[in-house]
Design an enzyme around this catalytic site. Structure first.
Site, short mmCIF file in Angstrom:
data_model
loop_
_atom_site.label_atom_id
_atom_site.label_comp_id
_atom_site.label_asym_id
_atom_site.label_seq_id
_atom_site.Cartn_x
_atom_site.Cartn_y
_atom_site.Cartn_z
N ASN A 1 -3.96 8.80 4.65
CA ASN A 1 -2.74 8.20 5.20
C ASN A 1 -2.64 8.27 6.72
O ASN A 1 -2.00 7.41 7.34
CB ASN A 1 -1.51 8.91 4.62
CG ASN A 1 -1.32 8.63 3.13
OD1 ASN A 1 -1.77 7.61 2.63
ND2 ASN A 1 -0.66 9.53 2.43
N ARG B 1 0.82 -1.21 0.00
CA ARG B 1 0.00 0.00 0.00
C ARG B 1 0.86 1.27 0.00
O ARG B 1 0.50 2.28 -0.61
CB ARG B 1 -0.92 -0.03 1.22
CG ARG B 1 -1.91 1.11 1.24
CD ARG B 1 -3.01 0.85 2.25
NE ARG B 1 -4.05 1.86 2.18
CZ ARG B 1 -4.34 2.69 3.20
NH1 ARG B 1 -3.68 2.62 4.33
NH2 ARG B 1 -5.30 3.58 3.06
N HIS C 1 0.40 4.38 -2.52
CA HIS C 1 0.13 5.75 -2.06
C HIS C 1 1.26 6.71 -2.41
O HIS C 1 1.05 7.91 -2.47
CB HIS C 1 -0.17 5.76 -0.56
CG HIS C 1 -1.58 5.35 -0.24
ND1 HIS C 1 -2.26 5.77 0.88
CD2 HIS C 1 -2.45 4.55 -0.92
CE1 HIS C 1 -3.49 5.25 0.88
NE2 HIS C 1 -3.62 4.50 -0.20
N HIS D 1 -6.25 -5.99 -2.32
CA HIS D 1 -7.01 -6.20 -1.08
C HIS D 1 -7.22 -7.68 -0.77
O HIS D 1 -8.03 -8.02 0.08
CB HIS D 1 -8.34 -5.45 -1.13
CG HIS D 1 -8.19 -3.95 -1.06
ND1 HIS D 1 -9.24 -3.08 -1.17
CD2 HIS D 1 -7.08 -3.18 -0.87
CE1 HIS D 1 -8.80 -1.82 -1.06
NE2 HIS D 1 -7.50 -1.86 -0.89
C1 HEM Z 1 -9.31 1.18 -5.81
C2 HEM Z 1 -9.30 2.08 -4.86
C3 HEM Z 1 -8.80 1.79 -3.47
C4 HEM Z 1 -9.42 2.17 -2.32
C5 HEM Z 1 -10.68 3.00 -2.20
C6 HEM Z 1 -8.63 1.65 -1.23
C7 HEM Z 1 -8.91 1.86 0.10
C8 HEM Z 1 -8.27 1.23 1.15
C9 HEM Z 1 -8.63 1.38 2.53
C10 HEM Z 1 -9.74 2.28 3.05
C11 HEM Z 1 -7.80 0.60 3.26
C12 HEM Z 1 -7.79 0.44 4.78
C13 HEM Z 1 -7.03 1.61 5.39
C14 HEM Z 1 -7.13 1.71 6.90
O1 HEM Z 1 -7.57 0.79 7.56
O2 HEM Z 1 -6.72 2.77 7.42
C15 HEM Z 1 -6.92 -0.06 2.33
C16 HEM Z 1 -5.94 -0.96 2.68
C17 HEM Z 1 -5.10 -1.56 1.78
N1 HEM Z 1 -5.00 -1.26 0.44
FE1 HEM Z 1 -6.29 -0.20 -0.64
N2 HEM Z 1 -7.57 0.96 -1.73
C18 HEM Z 1 -7.63 1.02 -3.10
C19 HEM Z 1 -6.71 0.49 -3.98
C20 HEM Z 1 -5.59 -0.21 -3.61
C21 HEM Z 1 -4.52 -0.57 -4.50
C22 HEM Z 1 -4.43 -0.16 -5.96
C23 HEM Z 1 -3.63 -1.29 -3.77
C24 HEM Z 1 -2.34 -1.92 -4.20
C25 HEM Z 1 -2.15 -2.45 -5.38
C26 HEM Z 1 -4.15 -1.37 -2.41
C27 HEM Z 1 -3.56 -2.04 -1.39
C28 HEM Z 1 -4.02 -2.05 -0.09
C29 HEM Z 1 -3.49 -2.92 0.94
C30 HEM Z 1 -2.44 -3.99 0.73
C31 HEM Z 1 -4.15 -2.59 2.12
C32 HEM Z 1 -3.92 -3.19 3.52
C33 HEM Z 1 -2.81 -2.42 4.19
C34 HEM Z 1 -2.46 -2.90 5.59
O3 HEM Z 1 -3.01 -3.87 6.07
O4 HEM Z 1 -1.61 -2.23 6.19
N3 HEM Z 1 -5.32 -0.67 -2.35
N4 HEM Z 1 -7.22 0.35 1.05
#
Ligand code: HEM
Ligand SMILES: *[C@@H]1O[C@H](CO)[C@@H](O)[C@H](O)[C@H]1NC(C)=O
Ligand SMILES: *[C@@H]1O[C@H](CO)[C@@H](O)[C@H](O)[C@H]1NC(C)=O
Ligand SMILES: *[C@@H]1O[C@H](CO)[C@@H](O)[C@H](O)[C@H]1NC(C)=O
Ligand SMILES: *[C@@H]1O[C@H](CO)[C@@H](O)[C@H](O)[C@H]1NC(C)=O
Ligand SMILES: *[C@@H]1O[C@H](CO)[C@@H](O)[C@H](O)[C@H]1NC(C)=O
Length: 334
Positions: free
Chosen positions: A98, A69, A73, A198
């Protein structure tokens, strides 16, 4: 440094070393990222990043997801330039998407420290992010892909950019598609396949609890959310500060696989922006749903397209040649 044979050889060795560095590192700096950028000047980079990511995931398996992530970002704000790593008053770390959310900075610091002792001044923080994401995916069971390298580090953070460019889980599918287009990811495949990131990691309750109660005038719970998953999430999120963590892929939380897409077809997406790829009435769904269906049954295609889109994401406006700098400390410009 390894110049321990006295002054007469020291001078000669230094010249050789400089020549090697200038020749092999600069020769590749043609404005394009390449997969062999560090082969001449820091071939250890892969082993060093991999072993640090491995150790971090051994201590906490979720770190693989967090590093993935972090790269995402970084790339969506002023390109993949390591700007997310900068501390200071304009830091992207405090932008809404973030703040209290992105993590893994200490792992990046540890990698940078190792690299500064092995190959001082050579490997950029932006490239460290790209490689850490790759190993986070690979060590979670996901696809290997050739990371392109040669990025340099930006000189400014852009908190406003982080607030405006990063997709929110409350955005509609059309808005998310537009935010990807705005950074050059203009193929809807990129949106769907990268959302498959995800398949690992966690989200805090505040980012999906609107789906669990008082959802609408007619439905207390989001009707596109499986009711037994809804009950367990209600239990998890009840009370507390909203920072409780739920798996983004309820089926196989820490394994990089295509269950994320199977979940969506079973109303088991966690975020509104996940489930919306198949269940919302947004016009974009005509394009996203068939891709979700395809990936849900074809994990080879998911892995292959994921690698391609990661390379494409990693190529968002990189700084190359003499633009920017190679930071010594990822948290501050030199
Ligand atoms: C398509 C639009 C996307 C939205 C709206 C989105 C939104 C989010 C949100 C809200 C979270 C949780 C954050 C928190 O708990 O504070 C998250 C976690 C995560 N996102 Fe996304 N995301 C998107 C796309 C992506 C992309 C493109 C990737 C990577 C290729 C990605 C990888 C991740 C990962 C791996 C996590 C877990 C991080 C952790 O556990 O520390 N996301 N995302
Ligand atoms: C970031 O989160 C902290 C702790 O929750 C909060 O005090 C601070 O106001 C937030 N920063 C911004 C810029 O919203
Ligand atoms: C910050 O990001 C926004 C949105 O991408 C962009 O328009 C702006 O030029 C950037 N500012 C700086 C100082 O890089
Ligand atoms: C979109 O991406 C897919 C998968 O990488 C590729 O097969 C397809 O040709 C791309 N479409 C366009 C218009 O570039
Ligand atoms: C949400 O619903 C609960 C019960 O389902 C109710 O007690 C509460 O007042 C509602 N909150 C709002 C802001 O409507
Ligand atoms: C995950 O999904 C697979 C295939 O649909 C199923 O066999 C397995 O029981 C599920 N595992 C969990 C923990 O839900």
């Amino acid at each position: 440094m390894e110049y321990s044979h006295g002054d007469s050889t020291r001078g000669l060795k230094l010249v050789c070393k400089l020549a090697v560095l200038l020749f092999l590192c600069a020769a590749a700096a043609s404005g394009q990222l390449t997969d062999d950028y560090y082969d001449g000047c820091c071939p250890q980079v892969y082993r060093i990043v991999r072993s640090r990511v491995f150790a971090a995931m051994k201590a906490e398996v979720r770190m693989g997801a967090s590093l993935l992530r972090l790269h995402f970002h970084d790339c969506f704000v002023n390109g993949c330039d390591g700007s997310i790593l900068l501390d200071g008053s304009n830091s992207e770390k405090f932008a809404a998407p973030n703040n209290n959310s992105v993590r893994g900075f200490e792992v990046i610091d540890a990698i940078k420290a190792d690299l500064e002792s092995a190959c001082p001044g050579i490997v950029s923080c932006a490239d460290i992010l790209a490689l850490a994401a790759k190993y986070g995916v690979l060590l979670s069971g996901g696809p290997g892909y050739d990371v392109l390298l040669g990025r340099r580090d930006g000189l400014v953070a852009n908190q406003t950019g982080a607030n405006s460019n990063l997709p929110s889980p409350f955005d509609s599918i059309s808005v998310i598609i537009q935010k990807f287009k705005d950074v050059g990811l203009n193929n809807i495949t990129d949106v769907v396949v990268l959302s498959g990131g995800h398949t690992i990691g966690r989200s805090r309750c505040v980012l999906f609890s609107d789906r669990l109660a008082n959802f609408s005038a007619t439905n207390s719970v989001d009707p596109t959310l499986d009711s037994s998953l809804a009950s367990s999430l209600q239990q998890l999120c009840r009370g507390g500060d909203g920072n409780q963590l739920a798996a983004l892929d309820v089926n196989s939380t820490d394994v990089f696989d295509n269950h994320y897409f199977q979940n969506l077809l079973n109303k088991k997406g966690l975020l509104s922006s996940d489930q919306g790829l198949v269940s919302s009435s947004d016009p974009g769904v005509a394009a996203t749903k068939p891709l979700v269906q395809a990936y849900s049954t074809d994990s080879r295609r998911f892995f292959c397209d994921f690698g391609k889109s990661m390379v494409k994401m990693g190529n968002i406006s990189p700084l190359t040649g003499s633009a920017g700098q190679v930071r010594k400390n990822c948290r501050a410009v030199n």
